[in-house]
Write a protein that holds these residues in place. Structure first.
Motif, PDB file in Angstrom:
ATOM      1  N   LEU A 150       0.837  -1.213   0.000  1.00 16.32           N
ATOM      2  CA  LEU A 150       0.000   0.000   0.000  1.00 16.32           C
ATOM      3  C   LEU A 150       0.866   1.256   0.000  1.00 16.32           C
ATOM      4  N   CYS A 151       1.962   1.193   0.769  1.00 16.47           N
ATOM      5  CA  CYS A 151       2.798   2.397   0.881  1.00 16.47           C
ATOM      6  C   CYS A 151       3.432   2.727  -0.468  1.00 16.47           C
ATOM      7  N   ASN A 152       3.984   1.690  -1.123  1.00 18.96           N
ATOM      8  CA  ASN A 152       4.621   1.990  -2.410  1.00 18.96           C
ATOM      9  C   ASN A 152       3.605   2.563  -3.374  1.00 18.96           C
ATOM     10  N   GLU A 153       2.437   1.924  -3.383  1.00 18.64           N
ATOM     11  CA  GLU A 153       1.440   2.367  -4.362  1.00 18.64           C
ATOM     12  C   GLU A 153       1.017   3.796  -4.057  1.00 18.64           C
ATOM     13  N   ALA A 154       0.875   4.102  -2.758  1.00 18.99           N
ATOM     14  CA  ALA A 154       0.483   5.477  -2.406  1.00 18.99           C
ATOM     15  C   ALA A 154       1.543   6.447  -2.893  1.00 18.99           C
ATOM     16  N   ALA A 155       2.810   6.101  -2.671  1.00 24.40           N
ATOM     17  CA  ALA A 155       3.888   7.015  -3.091  1.00 24.40           C
ATOM     18  C   ALA A 155       3.870   7.177  -4.606  1.00 24.40           C
ATOM     19  N   LEU A 156       3.663   6.069  -5.311  1.00 22.34           N
ATOM     20  CA  LEU A 156       3.691   6.154  -6.778  1.00 22.34           C
ATOM     21  C   LEU A 156       2.558   7.042  -7.279  1.00 22.34           C
TER      22      LEU A 156
END
Lengths: 170, 460, 100
Positions: free
Chosen positions: B133-139
């Motif tokens: 979730l964190c990576n996707e949010a950052a992307l």
């Protein structure tokens, strides 16, 4: 039609073709290479608009650095496993949105084509060439944003390291 | 300049969370310095930076928000085993960006400040990198941030093409003297679109729920509050100073966006079960309420927006703080149902959460109510009656989904026992927030007069 | 010489190519490249305008844009690497963990 104008239009059209290739290629590496060519054409147009320093920076930083980084990561991640055929629906929606924007803005701009301010790109070659003039402005009036830009790059470096470094030692 | 050096010095990389407290000390010193500079009204660095009351107030608000975020973080980071000092360094860099955004007198400095903030937030959003979730949010945040910046820059290019300079005064001088050409209007609209993206106002809000939902809770709190305060500060400065004579044009745009964000924010939040997404939608709605103050386009409007932003930041940070505590490892417990019966097990925590939600809903006596009251009052005084009516209706709808959470905490019986450790720093932060909410709610006079005076010299 | 409006139209065309690329393509890299294209389009417009208007502010802003775009690309690539480590795909639409 002086030579400069001719060159400008040649490079402009070339750049547009390259940009189109960037977003239509299937493989990421191909579009990255076309991106480099597009950036080089942009740099050529900068030179014609008498911004030599920026042309040099553009080629060095963008075409060399940024796209190099992108290609490196493409290789690392191996984005070549082929793209699933994207649905045409998405392509149409994006195209439609872009078309809308183009029409709307072009219409407004056409309205302002004959602006009294004389939209001629005046031949302004400052003494000592573009680099010196730019240097003077950058380090006197715009020293502070320059410092803030350095903070920005520091933050970008730390961010990249935190996100990507393999083993972050305790 | 001094503030930056202090913050940078304390933003040094190091280990363990005591650097967090070092960062906190840096913020305290910077805050005290800013307070000392209260009266000054000076242009420095070749007119690109202006330290007037508005920039000082917003700087103090950032220091408060950053300090509270840092207080919430040690417990959270230890829980996620990502306890790196870079976290605090990035937050301090974000604060550096924030300070320069609102004290910029020149669009170039504003842009660079905005990018410093955005880049540190991209890294912070993806900080807990093991979680998808964190990576996707950052992307997603990176894509939309880049998109918004490109649009903002195109707007600046158009304004630059007409006025020949990017200083707020030069733009103002040009606008007063000559008939506004189409390109200038287009430039202003594009710049406004960039602002609305960053504030996640209605037509451009799509990213907010995903990014706030995915990012780590303290970071999401920081993002939702600090970035919004900054962009509203700059919006007020830009609209109030640079393009004030064109008032008629941009008021229409702001009103439409305000209504849209209120309606979308509130109605979408009604059926959310994930508490972070619910807070994300509520922040879209709150952006709408604040836009009512901007649409008032007057000194009271500006002051009301500033006050509202301070109140909003406090309660939102409190809510996100409690979410970061209850969410345990890997933030698995983010469903609203997971808060059932919290009051039975942790009365103090549940009380703090309830106060934050009451204030978000605008229950009288809390900061939220005062904020809304002043914003609506300025709206009415500026003749925006229909807008205010819609806003009041919306806040009634909003009250429902806030109170639903409070109801869940108090009335339902706990499904399973809550086992989580509350880090002492987080308790201090919650205490500060609760005091702040009541102080602003009951005796808002001091802050309001300060924010009123900060608009003294440029808005009519 | 080159009328400014041609320069602006040229930069707008590139800008909208970037917009289309960013919205429609699903490969992370192509979306990032499209955003770079959009920022470059703004650069072209700024340089054209700065030579038409006569002062150098446009080119100063262009330099800062290049600097920002480089920083953004760096962080973007770091996120992609982190993402790749968690899951072995880089298609944008594959990230639908967040239901609406």
């Amino acid at each position: 039609m002086s030579w400069a104008q001719l060159f400008f239009y040649v490079f402009a059209i070339l750049a547009v073709i390259m940009a189109l290739m960037v977003i239509t290629r299937r493989k990421a590496v191909h579009s990255a290479i076309f991106l480099i060519l597009a950036f080089i054409c942009f740099a050529a147009t900068y030179v014609i608009m008498n911004a030599e320093l920026l042309a040099a920076i553009q080629v060095l930083v963008y075409a060399g650095g940024v796209v190099g980084l992108i290609i490196f990561v493409i290789m690392l991640v191996g984005a070549e496993e082929g793209e699933v055929k994207q649905t045409h629906g998405q392509w149409l929606i994006a195209g439609f949105v872009a078309l809308l924007l183009v029409v709307e803005v072009a219409f407004i701009l056409l309205g302002t084509l004959f602006r009294p301010t004389g939209a001629l790109a005046s031949k302004m070659v400052p003494a000592g060439g573009n680099t010196e003039a730019l240097g003077v402005v950058l380090y006197t009036k715009y020293l502070f944003p320059f410092e803030v830009a350095s903070v920005l790059l520091l933050a970008a470096m730390i961010g990249a390291i935190v996100l990507a470094k393999y083993k972050l030692k305790r | 300049g001094m503030m930056v050096l202090f913050m940078d010095a304390f933003g040094a990389e190091g280990r363990e969370s005591h650097y967090g407290y070092l960062g906190l000390a840096g913020l305290a010193i910077a805050g005290w310095l800013a307070f000392k500079m209260w009266g000054t009204h000076s242009l420095s660095f070749a007119h690109t930076l202006i330290t007037d009351k508005l920039s000082i107030i917003t700087s103090l608000i950032y220091f408060l928000i950053a300090g509270l975020t840092i207080l919430f973080s040690p417990g959270y980071l230890r829980q996620e085993e990502r306890n790196l000092a870079e976290y605090y360094a990035l937050i301090l860099f974000a604060v550096v960006g924030l300070v320069f955004m609102t004290s910029a007198q020149h669009l170039v400095l504003f842009f660079v400040g905005l990018e410093v903030l955005s880049i540190s937030l991209y890294a912070l959003a993806g900080f807990v990198r093991q979680r998808d979730l964190c990576n996707e949010a950052a992307l997603k945040y990176l894509f939309l941030g880049g998109f918004a910046s490109a649009i903002l820059l195109m707007g600046m290019a158009f304004i630059y093409s007409v006025t020949g300079s990017l200083y707020f005064q030069d733009v103002a001088r040009y606008v007063i003297h000559s008939h506004p050409s189409v390109a200038l209007l287009l430039g202003i609209v594009l710049v406004l679109v960039g602002f609305f993206f960053k504030v996640s106002a209605a037509p451009f809000h799509a990213w907010a729920p995903d990014v706030y939902g995915g990012a780590p809770a303290p970071v999401a709190g920081f993002m939702a509050t600090a970035a919004k305060v900054a962009v509203f500060g700059v919006m007020l400065r830009f609209l109030g100073m640079a393009v004030y004579p064109l008032k008629v044009h941009w008021i229409a745009v702001v009103t439409v966006v305000s209504v849209a964000s209120m309606v979308i924010g509130n109605f979408a939040a009604l059926r959310q079960d994930n508490i972070k997404r619910l807070l994300a939608y509520s922040s879209i709605a709150h952006a709408g309420y604040a836009l009512v103050g901007v649409a008032a386009a007057s000194r009271q409007g500006g002051a009301a927006v500033l006050f509202y932003m301070l109140a909003y930041s406090l309660m939102n940070l409190g809510a996100f703080g409690v979410v970061s505590l209850v969410g345990r490892k890997g933030e698995r417990y983010v469903k609203i149902s997971d808060y059932a019966g919290l009051a039975a097990k942790h009365p103090v925590l549940a009380a703090a959460m309830a106060i934050c939600f009451f204030s978000l809903a605008g229950v009288p006596g809390t900061a939220g109510f005062m904020g809304k009251f002043y914003v609506f009052a300025s709206g009415v005084r500026a003749g925006q009656i229909p807008l205010v009516v819609i806003a009041v209706l919306n806040s009634a709808v909003a009250a429902y989904y806030y109170l639903r959470v409070v109801y869940m905490m108090y009335m339902e019986e706990p499904k399973e026992e809550y086992v989580f450790t509350i880090h002492p720093a987080a308790v201090i932060a919650l205490v500060i927030i609760v005091i702040g909410i009541f102080q602003l709610g009951l005796i808002p006079g001091g802050v309001l007069s300060a924010s009123y005076s900060s608009f003294a010299w440029f808005m009519s | 010489m080159i009328p400014l409006s041609h320069v602006i139209i040229f930069s707008l065309v590139i800008f909208f190519i970037g917009v289309v690329g960013a919205l429609s393509r699903r490969n992370v890299f192509i979306v990032l490249m499209s955003i770079e294209l959009m920022l470059n389009a703004v650069n072209i417009a700024l340089i054209g305008i700065s030579s038409a208007v006569g002062n150098l502010i446009g080119q100063v802003l262009a330099i800062f844009i290049i600097c920002v775009a480089a920083g953004e690309a760096a962080v973007g690539m770091a996120i992609v690497v982190a993402l790749y480590r968690n899951r072995f795909t880089v298609n944008v639409d594959a990230f639908n963990l967040m239901k609406w």
